[in-house]
Design a protein around this motif. Structure first.
Motif, mmCIF file in Angstrom:
data_model
loop_
_atom_site.group_PDB
_atom_site.id
_atom_site.type_symbol
_atom_site.label_atom_id
_atom_site.label_comp_id
_atom_site.label_asym_id
_atom_site.label_seq_id
_atom_site.Cartn_x
_atom_site.Cartn_y
_atom_site.Cartn_z
ATOM 1 N N ALA B 92 0.835 -1.200 0.000
ATOM 2 C CA ALA B 92 0.000 0.000 0.000
ATOM 3 C C ALA B 92 0.874 1.255 0.000
ATOM 4 O O ALA B 92 0.575 2.237 -0.699
ATOM 5 C CB ALA B 92 -0.920 -0.006 1.218
ATOM 6 N N GLY B 95 1.852 2.123 -3.245
ATOM 7 C CA GLY B 95 0.739 2.474 -4.118
ATOM 8 C C GLY B 95 0.350 1.352 -5.070
ATOM 9 O O GLY B 95 -0.325 1.573 -6.061
ATOM 10 N N ILE B 97 -1.286 -1.495 -4.174
ATOM 11 C CA ILE B 97 -2.609 -2.030 -3.841
ATOM 12 C C ILE B 97 -3.404 -0.987 -3.074
ATOM 13 O O ILE B 97 -2.850 -0.001 -2.576
ATOM 14 C CB ILE B 97 -2.509 -3.290 -2.943
ATOM 15 C CG1 ILE B 97 -1.820 -2.926 -1.612
ATOM 16 C CG2 ILE B 97 -1.808 -4.426 -3.630
ATOM 17 C CD1 ILE B 97 -2.449 -3.521 -0.413
ATOM 18 N N ARG B 98 -4.689 -1.213 -3.005
ATOM 19 C CA ARG B 98 -5.552 -0.382 -2.182
ATOM 20 C C ARG B 98 -6.261 -1.286 -1.191
ATOM 21 O O ARG B 98 -6.727 -2.369 -1.547
ATOM 22 C CB ARG B 98 -6.575 0.345 -3.046
ATOM 23 C CG ARG B 98 -6.516 1.850 -2.957
ATOM 24 C CD ARG B 98 -7.712 2.495 -3.633
ATOM 25 N NE ARG B 98 -8.121 1.746 -4.838
ATOM 26 C CZ ARG B 98 -7.614 1.974 -6.046
ATOM 27 N NH1 ARG B 98 -6.715 2.901 -6.223
ATOM 28 N NH2 ARG B 98 -8.032 1.252 -7.071
ATOM 29 N N ARG B 99 -6.320 -0.827 0.034
ATOM 30 C CA ARG B 99 -7.023 -1.588 1.059
ATOM 31 C C ARG B 99 -8.248 -0.805 1.465
ATOM 32 O O ARG B 99 -8.149 0.179 2.176
ATOM 33 C CB ARG B 99 -6.086 -1.818 2.241
ATOM 34 C CG ARG B 99 -6.693 -2.636 3.322
ATOM 35 C CD ARG B 99 -5.691 -3.371 4.196
ATOM 36 N NE ARG B 99 -4.422 -2.675 4.437
ATOM 37 C CZ ARG B 99 -3.456 -3.215 5.165
ATOM 38 N NH1 ARG B 99 -3.620 -4.403 5.701
ATOM 39 N NH2 ARG B 99 -2.333 -2.555 5.370
ATOM 40 N N THR B 100 -9.422 -1.241 1.000
ATOM 41 C CA THR B 100 -10.645 -0.520 1.316
ATOM 42 C C THR B 100 -11.576 -1.383 2.153
ATOM 43 O O THR B 100 -11.737 -2.569 1.864
ATOM 44 C CB THR B 100 -11.390 -0.123 0.030
ATOM 45 O OG1 THR B 100 -11.074 -1.065 -1.003
ATOM 46 C CG2 THR B 100 -11.026 1.271 -0.405
ATOM 47 N N ASN B 109 -11.482 -6.283 4.710
ATOM 48 C CA ASN B 109 -10.883 -5.319 3.799
ATOM 49 C C ASN B 109 -10.887 -5.923 2.410
ATOM 50 O O ASN B 109 -10.607 -7.099 2.242
ATOM 51 C CB ASN B 109 -9.433 -5.029 4.186
ATOM 52 C CG ASN B 109 -9.347 -4.227 5.458
ATOM 53 O OD1 ASN B 109 -10.244 -3.458 5.784
ATOM 54 N ND2 ASN B 109 -8.272 -4.413 6.195
ATOM 55 N N THR B 112 -7.346 -4.469 -3.525
ATOM 56 C CA THR B 112 -7.405 -4.315 -4.974
ATOM 57 C C THR B 112 -6.031 -3.935 -5.485
ATOM 58 O O THR B 112 -5.337 -3.132 -4.864
ATOM 59 C CB THR B 112 -8.387 -3.193 -5.344
ATOM 60 O OG1 THR B 112 -9.524 -3.272 -4.492
ATOM 61 C CG2 THR B 112 -8.826 -3.317 -6.789
ATOM 62 N N THR B 114 -3.682 -1.942 -7.931
ATOM 63 C CA THR B 114 -3.797 -0.689 -8.682
ATOM 64 C C THR B 114 -3.127 -0.843 -10.042
ATOM 65 O O THR B 114 -2.493 -1.850 -10.323
ATOM 66 C CB THR B 114 -3.130 0.459 -7.925
ATOM 67 O OG1 THR B 114 -1.729 0.190 -7.836
ATOM 68 C CG2 THR B 114 -3.709 0.598 -6.538
#
Lengths: 169, 169
Positions: B92, B95, B97-100, B109, B112, B114
């Motif tokens: 993360a 940048g 992956i995204r952890r939402t 979580n 995703t 990127t």
DNA sequence: CTATGTTCATTGGTATCGCCAACGTTAGTC
DNA sequence: GACTAACGTTGGCGATACCAATGAACATAG
């Protein structure tokens, strides 16, 4: 539903369809997986008789090359001299080796394998032979030799000059 | 100087004539040596670009199977969920992956990959391809496939029932 | 015979890796 | 509303490979 897969088995096993292709293509992974399993197989088998890898390796070096100082032994058995100390303590406790000060050089210890050490080595050798048989069970005689030969070639090749991303292909 | 062999090189390399026969006969040792070297080769190569194994493995799982919760990801990438946390933090930070938080299940979580993560994966893939090429350099195409096949068979075989000294020959 | 540098065994420490246990939070279930 | 289970996270364990520093013993030079 969540199709929850049952977790709980261990990570070193391949999961087939669930495993990304890119990962399966990595030889280092495959060889690593196999190494982990073979290592555990022999480690388990040796532990069952109260030994571990270094016991075998040190006894073998002593049996094949005769008595030696600890540092010579460390070189031959490929065990760090730091770690060798503990191994020798254990082997001495079992009566499998003798550690005698070298009269010619008082810094040195001369490590000698005892008679029961020789028997012990035979025992461990047999245990490991069983493990090897188990490991190579699905292979024919020729395939076994092939695998050995291929690994040896890769291995000696890798022992050579270090990998440089720029150099070579 | 006493004909002293120059120490100082590392233990994972075979020393040929100085190595006891019994040890050389152990497949687990050979496989272990090779694994150590391949592992280091890829580990070094990945470190050179600021990554490590889990980065690749996690990005690959995301790229091939799409966004996933951490536990699903842990299963696919064969990384312990405990260790995955740190990996995802690093990914993360880069940048990649995204952890939402999953609105449908606030425990989860959703991870995703990127766009730059996809590029990063390609980069790592290329790095590892180089390593693989280096590892298998001394082998022909057929031998490479053979090695793969043999290791795969051994590996899947070992993934089966645990070794019991009594059972089987 | 002192000073220097080297080798020996030993102690202790570092880094990594695979692995597990427990916690607080959130979801489903009765 | 009480229980149980899954989620992410923290912290730790144990083994392995590896290195650094120590004190004793030896070798050599002056």
């Amino acid at each position: 539903m969540l199709g929850a897969m049952e977790e709980g088995d261990e990570l070193r096993f391949d999961r087939g369809a669930e495993t990304p292709e890119r990962i399966k293509a990595q030889l280092s992974r495959l060889v690593g997986l196999t190494a982990a399993q073979t290592a555990r197989a022999s480690s388990d088998a040796l532990r069952a008789v109260g030994a571990h890898k270094d016991h075998f390796v040190v006894l073998a070096a002593l049996a094949e090359f005769g008595p030696a100082s600890q540092s010579a032994l460390a070189g031959r058995a490929r065990v760090y001299k730091s770690d060798l100390v503990a191994v020798l303590n254990e082997l001495a406790d079992g009566g499998w080796i003798r550690r005698t000060p070298d009269p010619a050089d008082k810094r040195r210890n001369v490590i000698t394998i005892t008679d029961s050490g020789v028997r012990r080595l035979a025992e461990l050798d047999q245990v490991l032979a069983g493990v090897n048989a188990h490991i190579t069970a699905p292979l024919t005689r020729e395939e076994r030799d092939q695998l050995f030969a291929l690994l040896n070639r890769v291995n000696t090749h890798l022992a050579g000059p270090r990998f440089r991303p720029e150099s070579g292909a």
